[in-house]
Design an enzyme around this catalytic site. Structure first.
Site: not given
Length: 482
Positions: A62, A142, A166
């Site tokens: 990420k 997210s 997330s």
């Protein structure tokens, strides 16, 4: 298959599908040295040095986690030049375990803490991540890009981060296994922060075993992150110890959310039947009253964001011109056409008005939120080994006008605030969209959750692959490489 051939196959798939074909926008950048990494690992294997089960497996990271080859943007143009030249300790551990660092995954900008009207999966740096099961639906956030990318077969597995939901939400909504580990099991050093009280990286993969393998390599103590002091004492080879038969005779708490839709209730009942068939003893549990917990948590996140983000930005290179949350707010205002075309930054502005972690309200808010979450979970776990509950509802439409229109249950809050582990495993499909089953346990119970998740996974059988349909109602879907 060699690491080089495997890596080339994933890179080819990203080339065909990320900005072409279904245009998933799940990957912000691929590592320029990915093939070189793979060749070195192949040479090691040929020479008789195999680092372990992850040797040569490509992994996506990420893009709020530092990696030495690529900038770390958190999805924001303010960090477009954030080439730190360093690996976060969690990435360094994975490299030591033999992974190929394939690239950086897109995310909800600033890990979805900028605006109360945000559209999950959108970032100025990477565009809107699209759900591979239905392209007009959210990939959640997210860790949106990690979720969509792994579901679409862009890498063997991926690393997300969670503050509250997330890792779990994009895993559930993209048909993946995702683990939000115990706070302090995995280092947060050199990860763009929201909250040191709740932030943690976590694995996202297509099977329980793969997620267990990845977490085993990620976990461990880091002298720079005091929360991880006990991690080495608790980390194990989760995949090697995996025991899907653990459900036999296990008392499992069933938490049924209020106002569950009839379709979700039927799907949950089917999952419970599988658990019962695997030998689990199901016991209904009731969630205790936690009034005021969410508001206190939100206050904590705003105050920690102001202080923690400044601490991270202070370590970035001179090419990064923002050094405080106020600087980021000013950057967004100056660059509103590109940074704020759909939604604003009201949460950032509210956070800036706080006193950060020096605010007189900070400690009481943290003590209140953590106490309520911990007491609620401890009460429900008193007579059972773990809790099962639906993870989230099915994916909602990506809506640039109204932002996220979340519907259905959410299981993330209590484990996120308490710091307890939370595993989601694909439960089934609702209207051709994945939904997940959550397994929540006491602190350091990752092995138990993986074992129970593996038992459920085995009883459930193979999970349907993405269809790349233009919408959930659009029939057979797209040719993913067209």
């Amino acid at each position: 298959m060699s690491a080089e051939r495997t890596t080339r196959a994933y890179l080819d798939r990203i080339e065909a599908m990320n900005h072409k074909g279904p245009r998933l926008n799940a990957v912000i950048a691929v590592a320029p040295d990915a093939i070189e990494q793979a060749r070195r690992l192949d040479a090691e294997r040929k020479a008789g040095r195999v680092r372990g089960a992850l040797h040569g497996l490509p992994v996506l990271i990420k893009d709020n986690i530092d990696t030495r080859e690529l900038p770390t943007t958190a999805g924001s143009l303010a960090l477009a030049n954030n080439m730190t030249g360093r690996d976060a300790p969690v990435v360094a551990r994975l490299r030591d375990a033999g992974i190929v660092m394939l690239g950086k995954a897109n995310l909800s900008e600033w890990a979805n803490i900028r605006s109360s009207d945000s559209m999950s999966g959108w970032s100025a740096a990477g565009g809107l991540v699209r759900n591979p099961y239905a392209l007009d639906r959210t990939a959640c956030g997210s860790s949106s890009g990690t979720g969509a990318a792994i579901a679409a077969g862009f890498a063997w597995a991926g690393v997300g981060t969670e503050t509250d939901g997330s890792v779990v939400c994009p895993s559930a909504i993209n048909g993946l296994v995702g683990m939000k580990p115990t706070l302090g099991l995995v280092s947060r050093t050199h990860v763009v922060p929201i909250s040191h009280s709740q932030d943690t990286p976590g694995p996202m993969a297509r099977s329980v075993r793969d997620a267990a393998m990845l977490l085993g390599a990620m976990a461990g103590s880091d002298p720079a992150d005091a929360a991880t002091a006990d991690a080495d004492a608790h980390r194990v080879d989760y995949a090697a110890r995996l025991n899907p038969a653990v459900l036999k005779g296990m008392r499992v708490g069933v938490l049924r959310p209020a106002r569950l839709s009839s379709d979700m209730s039927a799907r949950f009942d089917a999952a419970l039947a599988l658990l019962r068939g695997a030998g689990a003893v199901l016991v209904d549990v009731k969630r205790p009253d936690t009034e005021g917990m969410g508001a206190a948590e939100f206050d904590v996140l705003k105050m920690e964001l102001k202080s923690d983000l400044a601490d991270y930005l202070a370590t970035t290179p001179g090419t990064v011109k923002v050094r405080t949350l106020a600087d980021v707010i000013a950057f967004n205002r100056t660059n509103a056409a590109t940074e704020m075309p759909f939604f604003g930054q009201d949460i950032f502005e509210a956070a800036e008005k706080t006193g950060g972690t020096a605010d007189p309200g900070y400690r009481p808010a943290r003590e209140k939120s953590k106490a309520l979450a911990t007491q609620a979970l401890d009460t429900m776990l008193a007579d059972v080994r773990l809790i099962v509950t639906p993870s989230y509802g099915a994916a909602w439409l990506s809506d640039p006008v109204h932002g996220d229109q979340v519907s259905g249950p959410s299981a993330s809050g209590l484990p996120a605030i308490s710091g307890y582990p939370h595993l989601t495993v694909p439960m089934g499909l609702l209207d051709d969209l994945p939904v997940g089953l959550s397994f929540i346990g006491a602190k350091w119970s990752e092995q138990l959750l993986f074992d129970a998740g593996a038992g459920f996974e085995a009883a459930r059988g193979a999970f349907p692959a993405p269809r790349y349909a233009p919408s959930a109602d659009a029939g057979p879907g797209l040719d993913p490489v067209r």
